[in-house]
Scaffold this active site. Structure first.
Site, mmCIF file in Angstrom:
data_model
loop_
_atom_site.group_PDB
_atom_site.id
_atom_site.type_symbol
_atom_site.label_atom_id
_atom_site.label_comp_id
_atom_site.label_asym_id
_atom_site.label_seq_id
_atom_site.Cartn_x
_atom_site.Cartn_y
_atom_site.Cartn_z
ATOM 1 N N LYS A 109 -2.201 -2.760 9.043
ATOM 2 C CA LYS A 109 -2.110 -4.400 8.867
ATOM 3 C C LYS A 109 -2.005 -5.028 7.889
ATOM 4 C CE LYS A 109 -4.551 -6.157 12.065
ATOM 5 N NZ LYS A 109 -4.054 -5.927 13.384
ATOM 6 N N TYR B 90 1.943 1.602 15.065
ATOM 7 C CA TYR B 90 0.990 1.293 14.009
ATOM 8 C C TYR B 90 0.967 1.434 12.452
ATOM 9 C CZ TYR B 90 -3.097 0.320 11.962
ATOM 10 O OH TYR B 90 -4.370 -0.079 10.888
ATOM 11 N N ASP C 295 0.746 -1.273 0.169
ATOM 12 C CA ASP C 295 0.045 -0.047 0.180
ATOM 13 C C ASP C 295 0.786 0.965 -0.033
ATOM 14 O OD1 ASP C 295 -1.361 2.469 0.792
ATOM 15 O OD2 ASP C 295 -2.196 1.013 2.057
HETATM 16 P P1 13P Z 1 -4.774 -0.144 5.086
HETATM 17 O O1 13P Z 1 -4.026 -1.510 5.911
HETATM 18 O O2 13P Z 1 -5.781 -1.327 4.129
HETATM 19 O O3 13P Z 1 -4.240 0.662 4.837
HETATM 20 O O4 13P Z 1 -5.746 0.137 6.628
HETATM 21 C C1 13P Z 1 -5.553 0.649 7.278
HETATM 22 C C2 13P Z 1 -7.045 1.305 8.310
HETATM 23 O O5 13P Z 1 -6.460 2.258 9.516
HETATM 24 C C3 13P Z 1 -8.009 0.773 7.628
HETATM 25 O O6 13P Z 1 -8.961 2.439 8.601
HETATM 26 MG MG MG Z 2 -3.723 2.485 3.346
HETATM 27 MG MG MG Z 3 -4.954 -2.085 1.959
HETATM 28 MG MG MG Z 4 -2.543 -2.710 5.144
#
Ligand code: 13P
Ligand code: MG
Ligand code: MG
Ligand code: MG
Ligand code: 13P
Ligand code: MG
Length: 363
Positions: A228, A225, A11
């Site tokens: 994910k 953080y 990402d």
């Molecule tokens: P991503 O890991 O897809 O960037 O999502 C992060 C997030 O905080 C979604 O609310």
């Molecule tokens: Mg994202």
């Molecule tokens: Mg993502």
């Molecule tokens: Mg992500």
């Protein structure tokens, strides 16, 4: 002649917010991959805000040049994302520069090397708003549950079962479980997908690689953080492996996975067609897409958008019902993730600020 199938994802900027990828980034990635002499073939796609680079080559796994190419693509896409001021430009690139192997630098990677069979159907599963352990339940069903995969019972090449290479992402260890004999032992661990992840699956009859997933954990690497690790997983199909339909069947049940809003909630994993791979409701619910390819001398023939089938409508409907149900819990567990998973959010700061106000009670 051995072919390596490498999928690397990251990402590097969302549009809008964390929901999708701007077409200019995908164009940039396609242009760079199609111009590379390293690759036999490539396909660029996205699920939510994650760019997925699907590549075939003969350089083997952990090849520095192939990894560098993917890294360079993500750096170039980050430049485009910065120019457009997209959200979280460069989000998953944790290192300042490439250093030999893409592992540990932020992007997720799944790759396998194999002798291409007479016919080589593969499925690339790609998910957004969840983590690598999300594959544990579907991989278990595909490769160890005869109520999902009848091939385990009636295909002589599958009858001996499969070996699962399971990773402990906290202690950085691995263990191999042989199924069906050791399913009870294995489930003790893979039933805890926040820590234990199925990395690889091997057919026991031949020792051939059957599946591989991306298992890095960004948040553990970054120490803060950073979202994910929206994961990918490659599954080989047919003749000794699950049929395409057996590999897809686990996704008729939208199981609960960790991720969703701010990477801090449990929610159902919804199987969708590419056209619906842009999660928006509460930044979700978590999505999974499945692209099928036939390999032909390393060429990626396809893709077929495998969840673009009305037979998955009910799974999507159930996922929406489960999403409604879970959302009503708001900030309460178990919709919100348990405390140890909240470590990289405001939890430590709030605890610190309120430290003096916590009064110790006598036993
Ligand atoms: P991503 O890991 O897809 O960037 O999502 C992060 C997030 O905080 C979604 O609310
Ligand atoms: Mg994202
Ligand atoms: Mg993502
Ligand atoms: Mg992500
Ligand atoms: P077909 O007869 O359509 O080729 O189906 C074969 C099969 O094994 C389906 O699982
Ligand atoms: Mg047929």
């Amino acid at each position: 002649k051995k072919i390596t199938l490498t999928v690397i994802k990251a990402d590097v900027g969302g549009c809008v917010g964390h929901s999708s990828v701007h077409p200019e980034l995908l164009e940039k990635a396609k242009e760079m991959l199609s111009g590379s002499p390293l690759l036999i073939d490539s396909y660029v796609t996205h699920v939510g805000d994650d760019i997925n680079l699907i590549m075939t080559h003969e350089a083997g796994r952990n090849n520095g040049e192939v990894h560098q190419l993917a890294w360079d693509v993500f750096v170039a896409c980050t430049d485009v994302a910065k120019k457009l001021k997209l959200y979280g430009a460069g989000q998953d690139l944790l290192a300042d520069a490439f250093s030999g192997n893409i592992k540990g630098l932020g992007p997720g990677i799944a790759e396998m090397e194999f002798e291409e069979r007479e016919s080589e159907p593969v499925i690339i599963f790609m998910a957004d708003k969840t983590e690598p352990g999300a594959w544990n339940l579907p991989l278990y069903k595909m490769f160890a549950d005869p109520f999902n995969t009848i091939g385990l019972v009636i295909d002589p090449k599958m009858h001996k079962g499969f070996d699962f290479d399971v990773r402990d992402t906290v202690e950085n260890k691995k263990i191999i479980f042989s199924t069906p004999e050791e399913i009870y032992d294995m489930l003790v661990f893979i039933g805890a997908p926040g820590r234990f992840c199925v990395k690889r699956v091997f057919q026991r009859e031949t020792g051939d690689i059957a599946a591989v997933s991306s298992t890095q954990r960004l948040n553990l690497m970054a120490g803060r953080y950073v979202g994910k690790d929206d994961p990918v997983c490659i599954v080989r199909c047919q003749s000794g492996f699950p049929a395409v339909g057996e590999a897809l069947e686990p996704f008729t049940y939208p199981h609960l996975v960790a991720g969703w809003m701010r990477g801090s909630h449990n929610g159902p994993l919804m199987p969708v067609a590419l056209k619906d791979a842009h999660p928006t409701r509460f930044d979700g619910p978590p999505r999974v897409i499945a692209l099928g390819f036939q390999l032909s001398e390393g060429k990626l023939i396809g893709p077929q958008d495998l969840f673009d089938d009305p037979a998955f409508d009910r799974a999507r409907e159930l996922a929406n019902n489960v999403a409604d149900y879970m959302r009503r819990m708001g900030p309460f567990e178990p919709h919100r993730l348990p405390l140890d998973e909240m470590e990289y959010t405001t939890m430590p700061q709030v605890s610190k600020r309120l430290k003096e106000r916590f009064i110790s009670l006598r036993k």
